[in-house]
Design a protein around this motif. Structure first.
Motif, mmCIF file in Angstrom:
data_model
loop_
_atom_site.group_PDB
_atom_site.id
_atom_site.type_symbol
_atom_site.label_atom_id
_atom_site.label_comp_id
_atom_site.label_asym_id
_atom_site.label_seq_id
_atom_site.Cartn_x
_atom_site.Cartn_y
_atom_site.Cartn_z
ATOM 1 N N SER A 111 85.896 58.795 48.285
ATOM 2 C CA SER A 111 87.326 58.843 47.347
ATOM 3 C C SER A 111 88.311 59.361 45.978
ATOM 4 C CB SER A 111 87.460 57.162 47.236
ATOM 5 O OG SER A 111 87.169 57.025 46.063
ATOM 6 N N VAL A 112 89.658 59.691 46.201
ATOM 7 C CA VAL A 112 90.562 60.005 45.296
ATOM 8 C C VAL A 112 90.791 59.705 43.969
ATOM 9 C CG1 VAL A 112 92.690 61.230 44.995
ATOM 10 C CG2 VAL A 112 91.228 61.985 46.425
ATOM 11 N N TYR A 113 90.647 58.701 43.162
ATOM 12 C CA TYR A 113 91.085 58.057 42.526
ATOM 13 C C TYR A 113 91.465 58.111 41.657
ATOM 14 C CZ TYR A 113 90.354 54.776 37.767
ATOM 15 O OH TYR A 113 90.347 54.076 36.301
ATOM 16 N N SER A 114 92.005 59.341 40.698
ATOM 17 C CA SER A 114 92.978 59.948 40.261
ATOM 18 C C SER A 114 93.342 61.557 40.699
ATOM 19 C CB SER A 114 92.636 60.289 38.796
ATOM 20 O OG SER A 114 93.069 61.133 37.642
ATOM 21 N N PHE A 144 91.108 60.561 52.498
ATOM 22 C CA PHE A 144 91.854 59.569 51.936
ATOM 23 C C PHE A 144 91.900 58.446 52.562
ATOM 24 C CE2 PHE A 144 96.017 57.720 54.108
ATOM 25 C CZ PHE A 144 96.469 58.490 52.493
ATOM 26 N N GLY A 145 90.911 57.520 53.608
ATOM 27 C CA GLY A 145 90.334 56.046 53.771
ATOM 28 C C GLY A 145 90.651 56.089 52.213
ATOM 29 N N GLY A 146 89.828 56.665 52.405
ATOM 30 C CA GLY A 146 89.088 56.416 50.544
ATOM 31 C C GLY A 146 90.227 55.725 49.573
ATOM 32 N N TYR A 147 90.784 57.100 48.974
ATOM 33 C CA TYR A 147 91.469 56.993 48.463
ATOM 34 C C TYR A 147 93.247 55.540 48.342
ATOM 35 C CZ TYR A 147 96.841 57.028 47.351
ATOM 36 O OH TYR A 147 97.986 56.417 46.843
ATOM 37 N N MET A 148 93.214 55.762 50.316
ATOM 38 C CA MET A 148 93.882 54.181 50.152
ATOM 39 C C MET A 148 93.584 52.812 50.053
ATOM 40 S SD MET A 148 96.952 53.107 51.253
ATOM 41 C CE MET A 148 97.865 54.659 51.808
ATOM 42 N N THR A 149 92.296 53.010 50.931
ATOM 43 C CA THR A 149 91.504 51.718 49.955
ATOM 44 C C THR A 149 91.422 51.583 47.863
ATOM 45 O OG1 THR A 149 89.670 52.143 51.633
ATOM 46 C CG2 THR A 149 89.260 50.763 50.312
ATOM 47 N N LEU A 177 87.610 44.259 59.916
ATOM 48 C CA LEU A 177 87.076 45.155 59.158
ATOM 49 C C LEU A 177 88.439 46.388 59.399
ATOM 50 C CD1 LEU A 177 83.954 46.145 59.433
ATOM 51 C CD2 LEU A 177 84.963 44.928 58.299
ATOM 52 N N LEU A 178 89.356 46.600 58.084
ATOM 53 C CA LEU A 178 90.537 47.157 58.077
ATOM 54 C C LEU A 178 89.902 49.072 57.893
ATOM 55 C CD1 LEU A 178 93.522 48.762 58.502
ATOM 56 C CD2 LEU A 178 93.588 48.214 56.477
ATOM 57 N N TRP A 179 89.911 49.740 58.645
ATOM 58 C CA TRP A 179 89.494 51.300 58.697
ATOM 59 C C TRP A 179 90.340 52.117 58.997
ATOM 60 C CZ3 TRP A 179 83.984 52.438 61.623
ATOM 61 C CH2 TRP A 179 83.263 51.040 61.214
ATOM 62 N N THR A 180 90.442 52.692 57.304
ATOM 63 C CA THR A 180 91.963 54.066 57.387
ATOM 64 C C THR A 180 91.176 54.965 57.155
ATOM 65 O OG1 THR A 180 93.062 52.613 55.592
ATOM 66 C CG2 THR A 180 94.078 55.147 56.301
#
Length: 683
Positions: free
Chosen positions: A567-570, A544-549, A456-459
């Motif tokens: 996460s940030v989407y837009s 931010f880790g969600g954004y990067m995902t 698992l890559l966790w950002t």
């Protein structure tokens, strides 16, 4: 002091897997205070209630000799937090415990200061703030108490409680604003404003030091000198960029200490007031002649860089401390001689303790691995006491001898965590990125795996943050290791503890640029290790880790599945929903109104048609930092494009999933989703 590059193994005894149910049942150290005699500490320790619905918090007495068993001082269903000692040795704490002397409507959710007398006995309520106490500080050697409390505007003090009770029962719920921000984290900013109140240490002679305050004390930090003659508080006013400029308001309390009149004159001075600058965390020297504080300037095209400054209150001069130290230090506690100060700072994956000599600017690292907080200094035997955690264990009280920096002595293990519970090994990796810069990452693996394991890559979130060697209650990698996964915790561009230039690599609308390359370089390297199954990898992250995902989802199909939390989407859509939009403009070094295409250059929403990987989307409905609109928009986009996707919503949670039963569901859903898409895993 550079962390060791060698591999270290945790316990290898065979036990049952570490579960989320076991984790939430652990006791959680929240704060610690050192007794005036220096022989015991008061510890605020959370425990799970028997119905598993929430945490209570108790105050414990912990002897520092390690020979006497800890003694529980408070109990019940209340939250007893923030222990502090009064000058006479009595122990005070904040609590939402009920008090029959108060009207029933005034009890719920409002904290007051309670006192355990030094001679023993039941806690007694010390404060009577109508809207409750937010935080407090005693003068360590003087007869003074500072309280931060909410106050309704244009309402007399004696009418505050009844007015608020009446409004909550029958009044309108409308909130009326004339400027941003209007929300913070998980709540709308209230009409009541924080005020700083001064009292004698027994709670008498109440004086509102800031009777006209409106938003100046939002997120205030304050201190009081040891003799009680001075106080300092952060003082915020709107800046030219619509972000608060924060100075320090200094109060001269000598007239109040000596006057017989009911309303003595308290003189004030505004210090460290500069445009586009912020001051925080003031800390008086032992003799009150100096004030150390943290400061930063909001510069264009560059991430804010925190540094330490020193105010000479007698000469009225200021200077920056250790200007060549490329770190973001946080002042913790003064040495008793007033010539040095102990600070914490992130460095190469640890939140370490340092001694900073004021005259020379010399900095000496005193601790090794782990993360340290809540520091206190004992001058007679010259040791530091505080809380320390690592990936291997939750926060515990630690003692660090100052003379030879011999770490660590733990007088009592209070969490109940068995470090034998998760047999794992942990490596610190340094992997060259696409531009040759070394990227640090922690790699955790089951120590007894007989075949290559899925990974698992966790950002991490932030993006200006880091995966330090610290225990994590919300995203605990040991739970994944216990399920048979290896976990990568990388510190790509934007991570703290690796110098200002490294942080600046994420600033100014670069989220999907070099940071993404750093992460892929780490993944490429780890996938080649013989103990890793490079064909079974997932990517996940929060904030931010969600954004990067999300960005990974639009750029590559190498991962078996993705899990994206809060996460940030837009990028442009997020602008109008975030609780502090002006700071978002600063971080992006742009705004979407003049050139929305350029602003959205790294927005996952622009490239969602490329997304193929199965995805689990998680969001809290009370998240105002990254509002739920982002998660809903992403879910709709993936559904529209036929991408296998699931949505997990927590209507009663914010940016973090904190309630015990919700935490269980979070981990169960995450591991179930991974098991579904990572065939052959040991879930």
């Amino acid at each position: 002091m550079k962390p060791a590059q060698s591999e270290s193994c945790a316990a290898t005894s065979a036990t049952s897997p570490f579960s989320v149910e076991q984790m939430i049942a652990l006791k959680r150290a929240q704060a610690v205070a050192l007794s005036p005699c220096g022989r015991w500490a008061a510890l605020a320790l959370e425990r799970l209630l028997s119905d598993g619905s929430q945490y209570a918090c108790d105050i414990w007495r912990v002897a520092l000799d390690g020979k006497t068993a800890p003694l529980q001082l408070t109990s019940g269903k209340s939250r007893d937090t923030d222990p502090q000692f009064r000058a006479d040795g009595a122990l005070a704490f904040l609590s939402n415990r009920e008090d029959s002397e108060l009207p029933e409507a005034s009890r719920e959710g409002r904290k007051q200061i309670w006192l355990l007398p030094s001679q023993g006995g039941e806690p007694l309520r010390l404060s009577d703030e109508p809207l409750g106490v937010m935080s407090f500080r005693f003068a360590s050697k003087g007869n003074a108490l500072l309280i931060l409390t909410l106050v309704l505007p244009a309402v007399a003090h004696e009418a505050q409680r009844t007015t608020d009770d009446q409004r909550r029962k029958t009044g309108s719920s409308a909130l009326h604003y004339r400027s941003m921000p209007v929300r913070f984290w998980d709540h709308w900013l209230p009409m009541a404003a924080p005020h700083l109140v001064l009292c004698k240490q027994d709670g008498s002679q109440r004086l509102d030091l800031t009777p006209e305050a409106q938003r100046e004390l939002l997120h205030a930090e304050f201190d009081i000198s040891s003799d009680g003659m001075q106080a300092a508080v952060t003082w915020s006013q709107p800046g030219a960029d619509r972000i608060s400029d924060t100075a320090l308001m200094l109060f001269d309390l000598r007239a109040w200490q000596t006057a017989e009149a009911d309303n003595p004159v308290v003189h004030t001075r505004l210090l460290a007031a500069q445009s586009l600058c912020e001051a925080s965390q003031p800390l008086f020297s032992p003799d009150g002649s100096q004030l150390i504080y943290r400061c930063k300037a909001r510069l264009p095209h560059q991430s804010h860089q925190w540094s330490l400054c020193l105010l000479d209150l007698v000469a009225n001069t200021s200077r920056r401390l250790a200007p060549n130290w490329d770190a973001w230090p946080i002042p913790a506690v003064w040495h008793s001689d007033g010539k040095s100060v102990f600070v914490t700072a992130e460095e190469l994956g640890s939140n370490a303790v340092f001694a900073l000599e004021l005259q020379s600017g010399d900095v000496v690292r005193m601790s090794d691995h782990g993360s340290h907080s809540h520091l206190h200094y004992e001058p007679q035997r010259e040791f530091l006491l505080g809380l320390r955690s690592s990936i291997r264990h939750p926060p515990e009280i630690f003692i660090l001898t100052c003379n030879d920096s011999t770490e660590l002595h733990f007088p009592a293990r209070m969490s109940g965590f068995d470090e034998q519970a998760v047999p794992f090994k942990m490596q610190e990796l340094h992997i060259p990125s696409s531009d040759g810069v070394a990227i640090q990452a922690w790699l955790l693996q089951p120590s007894q795996a007989e075949q290559p394991v899925p990974t698992l890559l966790w950002t991490h979130g932030g993006p200006i943050n880091a995966w330090n060697d610290v225990w994590h209650w919300r995203w605990n990698p040991l739970l994944a290791v216990a399920q048979g996964y290896a976990v990568i915790l990388p510190n790509p561009r934007g991570s703290t503890g690796f110098g200002q230039k490294f942080v600046d690599g994420i600033w100014g609308n670069q989220w999907g640029a070099q940071c993404y390359q750093d992460l892929m370089a780490v993944v490429d390297h780890v996938a080649t290790l013989p103990e890793i199954d490079g064909q079974r990898m997932a990517a996940m992250g929060g904030s931010f880790g969600g954004y990067m995902t999300n960005w990974i989802g639009t750029q590559t199909t190498r991962f078996n599945c993705l899990i994206t939390h809060a996460s940030v989407y837009s990028m442009s859509g997020f602008t109008g929903h975030v609780d502090e939009p002006a700071y978002w403009y600063l971080e992006m070094d742009a705004q979407p109104y003049s050139d929305p295409v350029a602003f959205d250059r790294y927005s996952p929403s622009r490239y969602v048609a490329n997304w193929k990987s199965p995805t689990l989307i998680i969001h809290g409905d009370k998240d105002y930092r990254v509002p739920v609109n982002e998660g809903l928009a992403l879910f709709e986009a993936l559904q529209y494009h036929g991408v296998e996707s699931e949505l997990l919503i927590f209507p009663d949670e914010n940016h973090w999933i904190l309630k015990p039963n919700n935490s269980i569901v979070w981990y169960q859903t995450v591991f179930g989703f991974l098991q579904k898409h990572m065939a052959g895993t040991a879930c």
